[in-house]
Design a protein around this motif. Structure first.
Motif, mmCIF file in Angstrom:
data_model
loop_
_atom_site.group_PDB
_atom_site.id
_atom_site.type_symbol
_atom_site.label_atom_id
_atom_site.label_comp_id
_atom_site.label_asym_id
_atom_site.label_seq_id
_atom_site.Cartn_x
_atom_site.Cartn_y
_atom_site.Cartn_z
ATOM 1 N N LEU A 169 1.173 -1.334 0.072
ATOM 2 C CA LEU A 169 0.025 0.028 -0.209
ATOM 3 C C LEU A 169 0.714 1.079 -0.063
ATOM 4 N N ALA A 170 0.364 2.516 -0.412
ATOM 5 C CA ALA A 170 1.595 3.800 -0.825
ATOM 6 C C ALA A 170 1.802 3.995 0.447
ATOM 7 N N GLY A 171 3.111 3.815 0.617
ATOM 8 C CA GLY A 171 3.655 4.837 1.507
ATOM 9 C C GLY A 171 3.741 3.840 3.256
ATOM 10 N N ASN A 172 3.752 2.700 2.948
ATOM 11 C CA ASN A 172 3.280 1.626 4.294
ATOM 12 C C ASN A 172 4.698 0.320 3.815
ATOM 13 N N THR A 173 5.383 -0.135 3.130
ATOM 14 C CA THR A 173 6.198 -0.685 2.818
ATOM 15 C C THR A 173 6.524 -0.745 4.771
ATOM 16 N N PRO A 174 7.072 -2.462 4.370
ATOM 17 C CA PRO A 174 7.866 -2.768 5.943
ATOM 18 C C PRO A 174 9.453 -1.361 5.586
ATOM 19 N N LYS A 175 9.796 -1.355 4.515
ATOM 20 C CA LYS A 175 10.777 -0.254 4.649
ATOM 21 C C LYS A 175 10.537 0.902 5.902
ATOM 22 N N ALA A 176 10.175 1.575 4.929
ATOM 23 C CA ALA A 176 8.897 2.545 5.843
ATOM 24 C C ALA A 176 8.817 3.018 6.918
ATOM 25 N N ALA A 177 8.003 1.631 7.780
ATOM 26 C CA ALA A 177 7.539 1.456 9.036
ATOM 27 C C ALA A 177 8.772 0.862 9.578
ATOM 28 N N VAL A 178 10.233 0.245 9.557
ATOM 29 C CA VAL A 178 10.801 0.028 10.233
ATOM 30 C C VAL A 178 11.697 1.414 10.398
ATOM 31 N N SER A 179 11.888 1.990 8.984
ATOM 32 C CA SER A 179 12.760 3.172 9.175
ATOM 33 C C SER A 179 12.458 4.388 11.079
ATOM 34 N N ASP A 180 10.394 4.584 10.457
ATOM 35 C CA ASP A 180 9.464 5.076 11.377
ATOM 36 C C ASP A 180 10.248 4.902 12.623
ATOM 37 N N THR A 181 9.922 3.479 12.656
ATOM 38 C CA THR A 181 9.965 3.243 14.544
ATOM 39 C C THR A 181 11.281 3.415 14.756
ATOM 40 N N PHE A 182 12.758 2.668 14.132
ATOM 41 C CA PHE A 182 13.443 3.225 14.689
ATOM 42 C C PHE A 182 13.900 4.210 14.882
ATOM 43 N N ALA A 183 14.085 5.441 14.262
ATOM 44 C CA ALA A 183 14.492 7.007 14.627
ATOM 45 C C ALA A 183 13.357 7.253 16.087
ATOM 46 N N ARG A 184 12.085 7.128 15.713
ATOM 47 C CA ARG A 184 11.867 7.234 17.162
ATOM 48 C C ARG A 184 11.858 6.627 18.438
ATOM 49 N N GLN A 185 12.506 5.616 18.000
ATOM 50 C CA GLN A 185 13.230 4.664 19.408
ATOM 51 C C GLN A 185 14.419 4.893 19.424
ATOM 52 N N VAL A 186 15.699 5.616 19.068
ATOM 53 C CA VAL A 186 16.809 6.300 19.055
ATOM 54 C C VAL A 186 16.270 7.505 19.519
ATOM 55 N N ASN A 187 15.395 8.599 18.785
ATOM 56 C CA ASN A 187 15.131 9.447 19.902
ATOM 57 C C ASN A 187 15.029 9.883 21.136
ATOM 58 N N ALA A 188 13.988 8.763 21.086
ATOM 59 C CA ALA A 188 13.227 9.030 22.892
ATOM 60 C C ALA A 188 14.475 8.454 23.439
ATOM 61 N N LEU A 189 15.356 6.902 23.245
ATOM 62 C CA LEU A 189 16.031 6.993 24.226
ATOM 63 C C LEU A 189 18.182 8.471 24.209
ATOM 64 N N LEU A 190 17.528 8.385 23.177
ATOM 65 C CA LEU A 190 19.109 10.032 23.288
ATOM 66 C C LEU A 190 17.950 10.951 24.156
ATOM 67 N N LYS A 191 16.935 11.312 24.064
ATOM 68 C CA LYS A 191 16.478 12.305 24.698
ATOM 69 C C LYS A 191 16.466 12.324 26.587
ATOM 70 N N SER A 192 16.680 10.845 26.989
ATOM 71 C CA SER A 192 16.942 9.735 28.109
ATOM 72 C C SER A 192 17.591 10.360 28.506
ATOM 73 N N TRP A 193 18.567 10.190 27.792
ATOM 74 C CA TRP A 193 20.491 10.257 27.288
ATOM 75 C C TRP A 193 21.075 11.558 27.988
ATOM 76 N N VAL A 194 20.451 12.704 27.744
ATOM 77 C CA VAL A 194 20.974 14.421 27.742
ATOM 78 C C VAL A 194 20.346 14.619 29.045
ATOM 79 N N GLU A 195 18.905 13.820 29.142
ATOM 80 C CA GLU A 195 18.577 14.208 30.067
ATOM 81 C C GLU A 195 19.613 13.893 31.912
ATOM 82 N N LYS A 196 19.621 12.734 31.505
ATOM 83 C CA LYS A 196 20.988 12.426 32.591
ATOM 84 C C LYS A 196 22.266 13.137 32.244
#
Length: 211
Positions: A169-196
């Motif tokens: 389905l347009a815009g919902n490829t497995p690669k796009a989904a993994v890239s989106d999830t990966f970026a959100r998870q990394v950024n959330a961990l980075l934010k926690s790291w900076v705060e500490k």
């Protein structure tokens, strides 16, 4: 949004296609701006990707997935503005660099079968109606000897619907989904790291006016 996802899934099943949808367990976060700091820590990140349960010694390393995601990780770290110099290559690590260890575990619910849609789940001879990939990510701060000083983690998942033909389905490829999830998870961990670790940043010193 949920209605649109449901509609998309219905279309995929009807057409016999394939599409992936993130479960958005980890929200998008805004990283703090470090533009006012003249000194930022340089960082070396030891990154690896596993298929198996988090922390399980029998989890298998998946170098293909790690290598596919390395450029995305380098981009996220560089564009975050949190670090001076960023390297993912141990041979480029310099004395004084902060050391982080990032691990991604691709696993499934109990009794489930892995899709691993990013690189190997889209075989035309297998026709599951729905499969779920779980992604647990951990970030460790290491000392000079490589021992963990602190650790944080988060979890997200991706649902993949597959049929006989690979017709994403347009815009919902497995690669796009993994890239989106990966970026959100990394950024959330980075934010926690900076705060500490805010003490690692020093502010720009203002000029002393001449008498």
């Amino acid at each position: 949004m949920q209605f649109l996802k449901a509609l998309g899934l219905a279309m995929v099943v009807t057409l016999g296609g394939c599409a992936s949808f993130t479960k958005d367990e980890v929200p998008h976060v805004d990283l703090p701006s470090m533009a006012s700091y003249s000194n930022k820590p340089n960082v070396y990140v030891d990154f690896d990707f596993f298929q198996g349960d988090p922390g399980n010694a029998k989890a298998n390393e998946v170098p293909q997935a790690r290598d596919m995601l390395k450029p995305e990780l380098k981009r996220i770290l560089t564009e975050s503005g949190l670090f001076g110099r960023v390297t993912l290559d141990e041979f480029e690590r310099q004395p004084g660099d902060d050391r982080l260890r990032l691990k991604v575990y691709n696993h499934t619910p109990s009794g489930g079968q892995a899709v691993f849609a990013f690189i190997s789940g889209l075989t035309l001879t297998i026709i599951p109606a729905l499969a779920t990939d779980q992604y647990t990510m951990t970030l460790e701060t290491l000392d000079d000897r490589g021992q963990a000083l602190a650790k944080s983690s988060n979890h997200d998942a991706i649902n993949t619907w597959m049929g006989i033909w690979f017709l994403p389905l347009a815009g919902n490829t497995p690669k796009a989904a993994v890239s989106d999830t990966f970026a959100r998870q990394v950024n959330a961990l980075l934010k926690s790291w900076v705060e500490k670790n805010r003490t690692k940043y020093s502010s720009i010193e203002g000029r002393t006016p001449r008498a």
